[in-house]
Design an enzyme around this catalytic site. Structure first.
Site, PDB file in Angstrom:
ATOM      1  N   THR A   1       0.837  -1.210   0.000  1.00  0.00           N
ATOM      2  CA  THR A   1       0.000   0.000   0.000  1.00  0.00           C
ATOM      3  C   THR A   1       0.865   1.250   0.000  1.00  0.00           C
ATOM      4  O   THR A   1       0.529   2.264  -0.586  1.00  0.00           O
ATOM      5  CB  THR A   1      -0.903   0.030   1.257  1.00  0.00           C
ATOM      6  OG1 THR A   1      -1.540  -1.227   1.412  1.00  0.00           O
ATOM      7  CG2 THR A   1      -1.952   1.099   1.167  1.00  0.00           C
TER       8      THR A   1
ATOM      9  N   ARG B   1       7.914  -2.578   2.515  1.00  0.00           N
ATOM     10  CA  ARG B   1       8.086  -2.716   3.972  1.00  0.00           C
ATOM     11  C   ARG B   1       8.470  -4.140   4.301  1.00  0.00           C
ATOM     12  O   ARG B   1       7.793  -5.077   3.885  1.00  0.00           O
ATOM     13  CB  ARG B   1       6.790  -2.400   4.704  1.00  0.00           C
ATOM     14  CG  ARG B   1       6.565  -0.933   4.794  1.00  0.00           C
ATOM     15  CD  ARG B   1       5.360  -0.603   5.646  1.00  0.00           C
ATOM     16  NE  ARG B   1       4.970   0.747   5.309  1.00  0.00           N
ATOM     17  CZ  ARG B   1       3.886   1.351   5.708  1.00  0.00           C
ATOM     18  NH1 ARG B   1       3.043   0.714   6.503  1.00  0.00           N
ATOM     19  NH2 ARG B   1       3.612   2.578   5.348  1.00  0.00           N
TER      20      ARG B   1
ATOM     21  N   SER C   1       6.392   3.542   8.503  1.00  0.00           N
ATOM     22  CA  SER C   1       5.239   4.248   9.047  1.00  0.00           C
ATOM     23  C   SER C   1       4.927   3.882  10.498  1.00  0.00           C
ATOM     24  O   SER C   1       5.758   4.050  11.370  1.00  0.00           O
ATOM     25  CB  SER C   1       4.037   3.989   8.143  1.00  0.00           C
ATOM     26  OG  SER C   1       2.973   4.786   8.545  1.00  0.00           O
ATOM     27  N   HIS C   2       3.744   3.308  10.720  1.00  0.00           N
ATOM     28  CA  HIS C   2       3.297   3.016  12.075  1.00  0.00           C
ATOM     29  C   HIS C   2       3.802   1.664  12.573  1.00  0.00           C
ATOM     30  O   HIS C   2       3.513   1.283  13.699  1.00  0.00           O
ATOM     31  CB  HIS C   2       1.773   3.043  12.104  1.00  0.00           C
ATOM     32  CG  HIS C   2       1.182   2.144  11.060  1.00  0.00           C
ATOM     33  ND1 HIS C   2       1.192   2.488   9.729  1.00  0.00           N
ATOM     34  CD2 HIS C   2       0.615   0.927  11.124  1.00  0.00           C
ATOM     35  CE1 HIS C   2       0.646   1.516   9.031  1.00  0.00           C
ATOM     36  NE2 HIS C   2       0.292   0.548   9.851  1.00  0.00           N
TER      37      HIS C   2
ATOM     38  N   LYS D   1      10.106   4.203   0.518  1.00  0.00           N
ATOM     39  CA  LYS D   1       9.026   4.712  -0.331  1.00  0.00           C
ATOM     40  C   LYS D   1       9.648   5.637  -1.371  1.00  0.00           C
ATOM     41  O   LYS D   1      10.609   6.358  -1.067  1.00  0.00           O
ATOM     42  CB  LYS D   1       8.018   5.529   0.486  1.00  0.00           C
ATOM     43  CG  LYS D   1       7.427   4.771   1.660  1.00  0.00           C
ATOM     44  CD  LYS D   1       6.276   5.534   2.295  1.00  0.00           C
ATOM     45  CE  LYS D   1       6.718   6.646   3.209  1.00  0.00           C
ATOM     46  NZ  LYS D   1       5.602   7.314   3.886  1.00  0.00           N
TER      47      LYS D   1
ATOM     48  N   ASP E   1       2.187   9.434  13.936  1.00  0.00           N
ATOM     49  CA  ASP E   1       2.800   8.110  13.831  1.00  0.00           C
ATOM     50  C   ASP E   1       4.300   8.171  13.535  1.00  0.00           C
ATOM     51  O   ASP E   1       4.905   9.234  13.609  1.00  0.00           O
ATOM     52  CB  ASP E   1       2.088   7.289  12.748  1.00  0.00           C
ATOM     53  CG  ASP E   1       2.372   7.817  11.356  1.00  0.00           C
ATOM     54  OD1 ASP E   1       2.630   9.025  11.235  1.00  0.00           O
ATOM     55  OD2 ASP E   1       2.346   7.031  10.400  1.00  0.00           O
TER      56      ASP E   1
ATOM     57  N   ASP F   1       6.229   8.175  10.872  1.00  0.00           N
ATOM     58  CA  ASP F   1       6.756   9.126   9.875  1.00  0.00           C
ATOM     59  C   ASP F   1       5.941  10.408   9.789  1.00  0.00           C
ATOM     60  O   ASP F   1       6.138  11.205   8.857  1.00  0.00           O
ATOM     61  CB  ASP F   1       6.863   8.455   8.507  1.00  0.00           C
ATOM     62  CG  ASP F   1       5.519   7.980   7.988  1.00  0.00           C
ATOM     63  OD1 ASP F   1       4.647   7.636   8.808  1.00  0.00           O
ATOM     64  OD2 ASP F   1       5.331   7.951   6.757  1.00  0.00           O
TER      65      ASP F   1
ATOM     66  N   ASP G   1       2.726  11.173   9.222  1.00  0.00           N
ATOM     67  CA  ASP G   1       1.626  11.494   8.312  1.00  0.00           C
ATOM     68  C   ASP G   1       0.248  11.167   8.889  1.00  0.00           C
ATOM     69  O   ASP G   1      -0.759  11.624   8.388  1.00  0.00           O
ATOM     70  CB  ASP G   1       1.822  10.872   6.912  1.00  0.00           C
ATOM     71  CG  ASP G   1       2.051   9.372   6.950  1.00  0.00           C
ATOM     72  OD1 ASP G   1       1.965   8.777   8.043  1.00  0.00           O
ATOM     73  OD2 ASP G   1       2.326   8.793   5.875  1.00  0.00           O
ATOM     74  N   ARG G   2       0.219  10.357   9.947  1.00  0.00           N
ATOM     75  CA  ARG G   2      -1.087  10.043  10.555  1.00  0.00           C
ATOM     76  C   ARG G   2      -1.372  10.962  11.752  1.00  0.00           C
ATOM     77  O   ARG G   2      -0.439  11.539  12.305  1.00  0.00           O
ATOM     78  CB  ARG G   2      -1.107   8.606  11.063  1.00  0.00           C
ATOM     79  CG  ARG G   2      -0.970   7.581   9.980  1.00  0.00           C
ATOM     80  CD  ARG G   2      -1.109   6.188  10.530  1.00  0.00           C
ATOM     81  NE  ARG G   2      -1.122   5.251   9.418  1.00  0.00           N
ATOM     82  CZ  ARG G   2      -1.691   4.057   9.444  1.00  0.00           C
ATOM     83  NH1 ARG G   2      -2.282   3.629  10.538  1.00  0.00           N
ATOM     84  NH2 ARG G   2      -1.682   3.270   8.392  1.00  0.00           N
TER      85      ARG G   2
ATOM     86  N   THR H   1      -8.015   2.390  -1.028  1.00  0.00           N
ATOM     87  CA  THR H   1      -7.112   2.692   0.083  1.00  0.00           C
ATOM     88  C   THR H   1      -5.706   2.986  -0.445  1.00  0.00           C
ATOM     89  O   THR H   1      -5.200   2.264  -1.298  1.00  0.00           O
ATOM     90  CB  THR H   1      -7.055   1.484   1.026  1.00  0.00           C
ATOM     91  OG1 THR H   1      -8.338   1.338   1.637  1.00  0.00           O
ATOM     92  CG2 THR H   1      -6.002   1.657   2.097  1.00  0.00           C
TER      93      THR H   1
ATOM     94  N   GLU I   1      -8.561   9.474   5.047  1.00  0.00           N
ATOM     95  CA  GLU I   1      -8.790   8.042   5.146  1.00  0.00           C
ATOM     96  C   GLU I   1      -9.119   7.681   6.585  1.00  0.00           C
ATOM     97  O   GLU I   1      -8.662   8.336   7.525  1.00  0.00           O
ATOM     98  CB  GLU I   1      -7.554   7.276   4.719  1.00  0.00           C
ATOM     99  CG  GLU I   1      -7.170   7.492   3.275  1.00  0.00           C
ATOM    100  CD  GLU I   1      -5.992   6.629   2.888  1.00  0.00           C
ATOM    101  OE1 GLU I   1      -6.234   5.542   2.361  1.00  0.00           O
ATOM    102  OE2 GLU I   1      -4.853   7.020   3.132  1.00  0.00           O
ATOM    103  N   GLU I   2      -9.827   6.576   6.715  1.00  0.00           N
ATOM    104  CA  GLU I   2     -10.161   6.077   8.052  1.00  0.00           C
ATOM    105  C   GLU I   2      -8.912   5.692   8.836  1.00  0.00           C
ATOM    106  O   GLU I   2      -8.947   5.613  10.055  1.00  0.00           O
ATOM    107  CB  GLU I   2     -11.117   4.893   7.957  1.00  0.00           C
ATOM    108  CG  GLU I   2     -10.695   3.762   7.011  1.00  0.00           C
ATOM    109  CD  GLU I   2      -9.448   3.030   7.384  1.00  0.00           C
ATOM    110  OE1 GLU I   2      -9.266   2.775   8.582  1.00  0.00           O
ATOM    111  OE2 GLU I   2      -8.649   2.720   6.488  1.00  0.00           O
ATOM    112  N   SER I   3      -7.813   5.439   8.118  1.00  0.00           N
ATOM    113  CA  SER I   3      -6.586   4.965   8.757  1.00  0.00           C
ATOM    114  C   SER I   3      -5.804   6.127   9.383  1.00  0.00           C
ATOM    115  O   SER I   3      -4.584   6.163   9.302  1.00  0.00           O
ATOM    116  CB  SER I   3      -5.734   4.209   7.753  1.00  0.00           C
ATOM    117  OG  SER I   3      -5.490   4.995   6.605  1.00  0.00           O
TER     118      SER I   3
ATOM    119  N   LYS J   1      -0.543  12.558   3.279  1.00  0.00           N
ATOM    120  CA  LYS J   1      -1.338  12.913   4.442  1.00  0.00           C
ATOM    121  C   LYS J   1      -0.393  13.546   5.452  1.00  0.00           C
ATOM    122  O   LYS J   1       0.816  13.366   5.377  1.00  0.00           O
ATOM    123  CB  LYS J   1      -2.068  11.707   5.001  1.00  0.00           C
ATOM    124  CG  LYS J   1      -1.203  10.522   5.387  1.00  0.00           C
ATOM    125  CD  LYS J   1      -2.131   9.372   5.753  1.00  0.00           C
ATOM    126  CE  LYS J   1      -1.364   8.145   6.217  1.00  0.00           C
ATOM    127  NZ  LYS J   1      -0.845   7.350   5.091  1.00  0.00           N
TER     128      LYS J   1
ATOM    129  N   ARG K   1      -8.961  -6.487   7.903  1.00  0.00           N
ATOM    130  CA  ARG K   1      -9.627  -5.299   8.421  1.00  0.00           C
ATOM    131  C   ARG K   1     -11.119  -5.387   8.080  1.00  0.00           C
ATOM    132  O   ARG K   1     -11.478  -5.663   6.933  1.00  0.00           O
ATOM    133  CB  ARG K   1      -9.048  -4.033   7.795  1.00  0.00           C
ATOM    134  CG  ARG K   1      -7.545  -3.879   7.996  1.00  0.00           C
ATOM    135  CD  ARG K   1      -7.141  -2.412   7.910  1.00  0.00           C
ATOM    136  NE  ARG K   1      -5.719  -2.209   7.775  1.00  0.00           N
ATOM    137  CZ  ARG K   1      -4.819  -2.359   8.750  1.00  0.00           C
ATOM    138  NH1 ARG K   1      -5.209  -2.739   9.956  1.00  0.00           N
ATOM    139  NH2 ARG K   1      -3.540  -2.131   8.534  1.00  0.00           N
TER     140      ARG K   1
END
Ligand code: G16
Length: 543
Positions: free
Chosen positions: A18, A22, A113-114, A126, A277, A279, A281-282, A344, A363-365, A376, A496
């Site tokens: 996504t 990773r 990321s997270h 990335k 998070d 990096d 972005d969340r 997503t 996004e919901e994430s 984001k 999920r």
């Protein structure tokens, strides 16, 4: 200057998910593993020689080692100049900001990321394109295809670069510029938000806490909140980036940001709590004993956008990923603007943002962002909320409840079953897929199915398509169940399940969401046989 050509063999597991490639750190430490992927990135690009590249990461274990390797490979491949964040640090949105501001041909962002970090944690690479956004599928597919036929890579013999000292160094024909990781990004935030209003709020007794979870956002939050906006020292918690995130899981949700949640649900909590998070972005937004779902957050930002100077002229449109709740759709309808539903992954927003079709997306994430960068952006969302609070003079809870009164409440929850057996997870999805055509018309616990499909998307700008993006089961009253497998995990599979129900009646908007969604939770298990197929009695994470 000695450029070495190193013979190598392909690895068959370098398909980006996504969000980039990773893998556990030990995988990246295999001889040539990182080098193959980086060479595949360069090989898949055209006309980048002599151009700028942005490079940095979230500071997790292996960040510095990887940066040294990438710098030498960039020099050997003819890159003109690399802007690297001081200490090797760049949050994902800050990297996007630099790529755009300095017209780089792209950026390499090192982050998982997270996902947890450390010697046995995860690492990731990335690649972002000139608009500052994540590489779209056609680019990642080219990189992957190249990684499957790679036979050699190029690397310069050079000394290690001092990443801690801002300034320029020459290696071969390439200039390495170690830049302040925070300054350009902080300037961008100051150009969007009402820093006077937020500064007055934060220096005037309004109590907030921002938990950086020992990840990359710490230095950004300290500079912006404590230095520029004069919030009291200590507002930013766990602000020092650590290679293993202090042993924690840098994921801003109700489970992994436990310390913050305990503060906000404890005695005499601050009025506002936020986390970001690995990096940066969340984001997660909390009020006094109150959690804002990311889907509601997006809708509320859209509804209040004109309170922010950067969006005072109004927003052109909004976009959300398919599993994100339809709360923002209702705002778009009222504003008379378009609302796009994408698969997503932030990469799907890039074309819409570039074409000016949307201003905000989310996004919901736990991701929200706008056309200011092409990622984001956690701190941006936090500042957006502070700007709204400063202008409206209301608490987080009051703002959200006012929103529900106006637009109705969308009860929403995501249930994650982490680290389940891959084969069982795939079988569960296949079973669902094969039963889709039988569902319409069936009634479960009083809910009648009106649509059941595997979501596919056609990009309205370039016509590219993405298939099999999640199973959607929609009921007559607009309630939805969505099932998909995570594309960011590195161990087993993560199922999920996204649950959503609309409640327009304000007298029924104060239920606990798990209770309000109880029937849908039962229906999800009935249709997908989750317990049987995963062997789990309950989800590992509920948000
Ligand atoms: C990444 C992507 C997001 C996406 C999220 C969900 O987030 O950037 O656009 O919503 O993954 O991933 P999954 O496939 O696990 O549901 P991040 O913050 O990990 O980069």
């Amino acid at each position: 200057m000695n450029i070495r050509t190193i013979a190598t063999e392909p690895f068959d597991d370098q398909k980006p998910g996504t969000s980039g490639l990773r893998k556990p750190v030990p995988t990246f430490q295999k001889p040539n593993y990182l080098e193959n992927f980086i060479q595949s990135i360069f090989d898949s690009q055209e006309n980048y020689q002599g151009q700028r590249l942005v490079l940095g990461g979230d500071g997790r274990y292996y960040n510095r080692t990887a940066i040294q390797t990438i710098l030498k490979m960039a020099a050997a491949n003819g890159v003109g100049r690399v802007l690297v964040g001081q200490g090797g640090l760049l949050s994902t949105p800050a990297a996007s900001c630099l790529i755009r501001k300095y017209q780089a041909f792209g950026g390499i962002i090192l982050s998982a990321s997270h996902n947890p970090g450390g010697t046995d944690g995860d690492f990731g690479v990335k690649f972002n394109i000139p608009n500052g956004g994540p590489a779209p599928a056609e680019v990642t597919e080219t990189i992957f295809a190249r990684s499957q036929e790679i036979r050699e890579y190029y690397i310069l013999d050079a000394d290690e670069i001092n990443l801690d000292q801002p300034g320029e160094t020459q290696i071969g024909n390439m200039t390495v510029e170690v830049v302040d990781s925070v300054a350009d990004y902080a300037d961008l935030m100051a150009s969007i938000f009402d820093f006077d209003a937020i500064g007055n709020l934060l220096s005037g007794g309004f109590r907030m806490v921002m938990d950086a979870l020992h990840a990359v956002t710490g230095p950004y939050a300290k500079e912006i909140l404590e230095n520029r906006l004069q919030a009291p020292n200590g507002t930013v918690r766990n602000g020092e980036p650590l290679e293993d995130f202090g042993g924690g899981h840098p994921d801003p949700n109700l489970v992994y940001a436990r310390e913050l949640v305990e503060t906000m649900y404890g005695n005499n909590p601050p009025a506002f709590g936020a986390a970001s998070d690995g990096d940066g972005d969340r984001n997660m937004i909390l009020g006094d004993h109150f959690f804002v779902t990311p889907s509601d957050s997006l809708a509320i930002l859209a509804a209040n956008a004109t309170l922010v100077p950067g969006y005072a002229q109004g927003i052109t449109g909004v976009a959300r990923s398919m599993p994100t709740s339809q709360a923002v759709d209702r705002v778009a309808k009222q504003l008379g603007i378009d609302c796009y539903e994408t698969p997503t992954g932030w990469k799907f927003f890039g074309n819409l943002l570039d074409a000016g079709k949307v201003t905000l997306c989310g996004e919901e994430s736990f991701g929200t962002g706008s056309n200011h960068v092409r990622e984001k952006d956690g701190l941006w969302a936090i500042l957006f909320w502070l700007n709204i609070i400063a202008k409206r003079g209301q608490s987080v809870e009051e703002i959200v409840k006012d929103h529900w009164q106006t637009y109705g409440r969308t009860y929403y929850s995501r249930h994650d079953y982490e680290g389940v057996d891959k084969d069982s997870a795939n079988t569960l999805m296949e079973n669902l897929r094969s039963g889709l055509s039988n569902l319409p018309g069936k009634v479960f616990h009083g809910y009648e199915v009106t649509l059941a499909d595997d979501f596919s998307y056609r990009d309205p700008i370039d016509g590219s398509t993405a298939e099999k993006q999640g199973i959607r089961i929609v009921f007559k009253d607009g309630s939805r169940l969505v099932f998909r497998l995570s594309g960011t995990g590195t161990h087993g599979a993560t199922l999920r399940v996204y649950l959503e129900r609309y409640e327009p009646d304000s007298s029924k908007q104060n239920q606990d969401s798990q209770t309000a969604l109880g029937d849908l939770i039962a229906i999800a298990d009935e249709i997908a046989q989750i317990k049987t197929m995963t062997g789990r009695d309950e989800p590992s994470v509920i948000t």
